[in-house]
Design an enzyme around this catalytic site. Structure first.
Site, PDB file in Angstrom:
ATOM      1  N   SER A  17       0.791  -1.220   0.000  1.00  0.00           N
ATOM      2  CA  SER A  17       0.000   0.000   0.000  1.00  0.00           C
ATOM      3  C   SER A  17       0.825   1.272   0.000  1.00  0.00           C
ATOM      4  CB  SER A  17      -0.931   0.011   1.213  1.00  0.00           C
ATOM      5  OG  SER A  17      -0.179  -0.060   2.413  1.00  0.00           O
ATOM      6  N   HIS A  45      -5.692  -4.180  -1.562  1.00  0.00           N
ATOM      7  CA  HIS A  45      -5.358  -3.169  -2.573  1.00  0.00           C
ATOM      8  C   HIS A  45      -5.379  -3.739  -3.988  1.00  0.00           C
ATOM      9  CE1 HIS A  45      -4.320  -0.009   0.293  1.00  0.00           C
ATOM     10  NE2 HIS A  45      -3.793  -0.963   1.023  1.00  0.00           N
ATOM     11  N   THR A  73     -11.140  -6.750   0.870  1.00  0.00           N
ATOM     12  CA  THR A  73     -12.046  -5.708   1.357  1.00  0.00           C
ATOM     13  C   THR A  73     -13.197  -5.527   0.383  1.00  0.00           C
ATOM     14  OG1 THR A  73     -12.190  -3.385   2.041  1.00  0.00           O
ATOM     15  CG2 THR A  73     -10.737  -3.879   0.195  1.00  0.00           C
ATOM     16  N   LYS A  76     -12.565   0.168  -1.167  1.00  0.00           N
ATOM     17  CA  LYS A  76     -11.581   0.389  -2.232  1.00  0.00           C
ATOM     18  C   LYS A  76     -12.131  -0.007  -3.598  1.00  0.00           C
ATOM     19  CE  LYS A  76      -7.547   0.192   0.778  1.00  0.00           C
ATOM     20  NZ  LYS A  76      -8.211   0.050   2.081  1.00  0.00           N
ATOM     21  N   THR A 105     -17.903  -7.868  16.403  1.00  0.00           N
ATOM     22  CA  THR A 105     -18.283  -7.097  15.224  1.00  0.00           C
ATOM     23  C   THR A 105     -19.749  -7.327  14.887  1.00  0.00           C
ATOM     24  OG1 THR A 105     -16.063  -7.108  14.284  1.00  0.00           O
ATOM     25  CG2 THR A 105     -17.857  -6.784  12.753  1.00  0.00           C
ATOM     26  N   THR A 106     -20.406  -6.268  14.442  1.00  0.00           N
ATOM     27  CA  THR A 106     -21.797  -6.363  14.001  1.00  0.00           C
ATOM     28  C   THR A 106     -21.844  -6.704  12.512  1.00  0.00           C
ATOM     29  OG1 THR A 106     -22.453  -4.711  15.627  1.00  0.00           O
ATOM     30  CG2 THR A 106     -23.986  -5.106  13.815  1.00  0.00           C
ATOM     31  N   THR A 192       4.039   5.273   9.527  1.00  0.00           N
ATOM     32  CA  THR A 192       3.551   4.481   8.395  1.00  0.00           C
ATOM     33  C   THR A 192       4.684   4.127   7.444  1.00  0.00           C
ATOM     34  OG1 THR A 192       1.426   5.626   8.593  1.00  0.00           O
ATOM     35  CG2 THR A 192       1.815   4.395   6.570  1.00  0.00           C
TER      36      THR A 192
END
Length: 257
Positions: A17, A45, A73, A76, A105-106, A192
């Site tokens: 990334s 990515h 994901t 993106k 997590t929901t 980062t």
């Protein structure tokens, strides 16, 4: 001194990334076979952006069935939210039972899930968006290098880092692009990336036009001159990698959004 029977896992990104590099997937798989290791590749990515059906770098290289786990994901490249893991049913059950981040997590709202399903369906059937994206990335790199703006030599992908090398100046460049030109460009600083490698990270989309890219490059030229940033006199030719299973032309095309 280490028991070779111990479980081993090689964890890596398909597209880095921050550097824009693409992982040497075949080499990693050979290493995993040599040492009897599991593999987990993060395709966040890459999904939607690589492969004939948007399946990511694994699909592009024809190795999707050789990885132990693939994570991705729904944001993106798919434009929604949420994520997924693809693995054997036993591994998925283990993650459901032990991953604290999942346990608390929901579930995704039905509207978001339906949008993600539709987006995946579109990307599986259409290559036009990927073609436009990668054509724009190639054009952006070309324009930046023509103007001496220091594109990271590492990039092989749609991620285009422009090197600044100073945290204060990187933030100032980002702020100037926003305040003077209404261009949002993310400054990337430590932790980062390592100190001294601060950068602006550019990621064009299929919807950008050549005129928009030229406007961005002109704005960056002004920022570089105003802040006294160093340009690159003789940039090297950047590596080119495919993004589809078969090579096709990447001339810019116009899409309607």
């Amino acid at each position: 001194s280490v028991d070779p029977a111990l479980p081993k896992l090689i964890l890596f990104e398909s597209v880095n990334s921050m550097e824009g590099t693409i992982a040497p997937m075949h080499d990693i798989l050979r290493l995993a076979r040599d040492y009897d290791a599991m593999t987990l590749v993060d395709e966040v990515h890459a999904v939607g952006l690589y492969g004939d059906r948007g399946g990511g770098v694994c699909e592009m290289m024809g190795i999707s069935d050789q990885l132990t786990m693939i994570t991705g994901t729904l944001a993106k490249g798919f434009g929604c939210m949420g994520g997924y893991v693809a693995a054997s049913s036993a591994l998925v059950d283990a993650l459901r039972s032990t991953a604290a981040g999942f346990i608390f997590t929901t579930s995704l709202p039905p509207l978001v899930a339906a949008g993600a399903v539709k987006s995946i369906q579109i990307q599986k059937e259409s290559k036009a968006e990927r073609t436009a994206l990668h054509a724009n990335a190639a054009l952006l790199k070309e324009r930046l290098q023509e103007n001496g703006l220091p594109v990271a030599h590492s990039t092989q992908s749609h991620i285009v880092p422009v090197m600044v090398g100073d945290a204060r100046l990187c933030k100032a460049a980002s702020q100037m692009l926003m305040t003077k030109y209404s261009l949002y460009c993310q400054p990337i600083n430590f932790p980062t990336v390592p100190r001294g490698t601060e950068r602006l990270r550019l990621t064009p989309s299929p919807a950008h036009s050549a005129e928009m890219i030229d406007e961005l490059v002109a704005a960056l030229n002004d920022v570089w001159a105003t802040l006294g940033l160093e340009k690159e006199a003789n940039p090297p030719q950047l590596a080119q990698v495919p993004y589809l299973n078969e090579h096709i032309a990447t001339d810019p095309i116009e899409l309607e959004f």
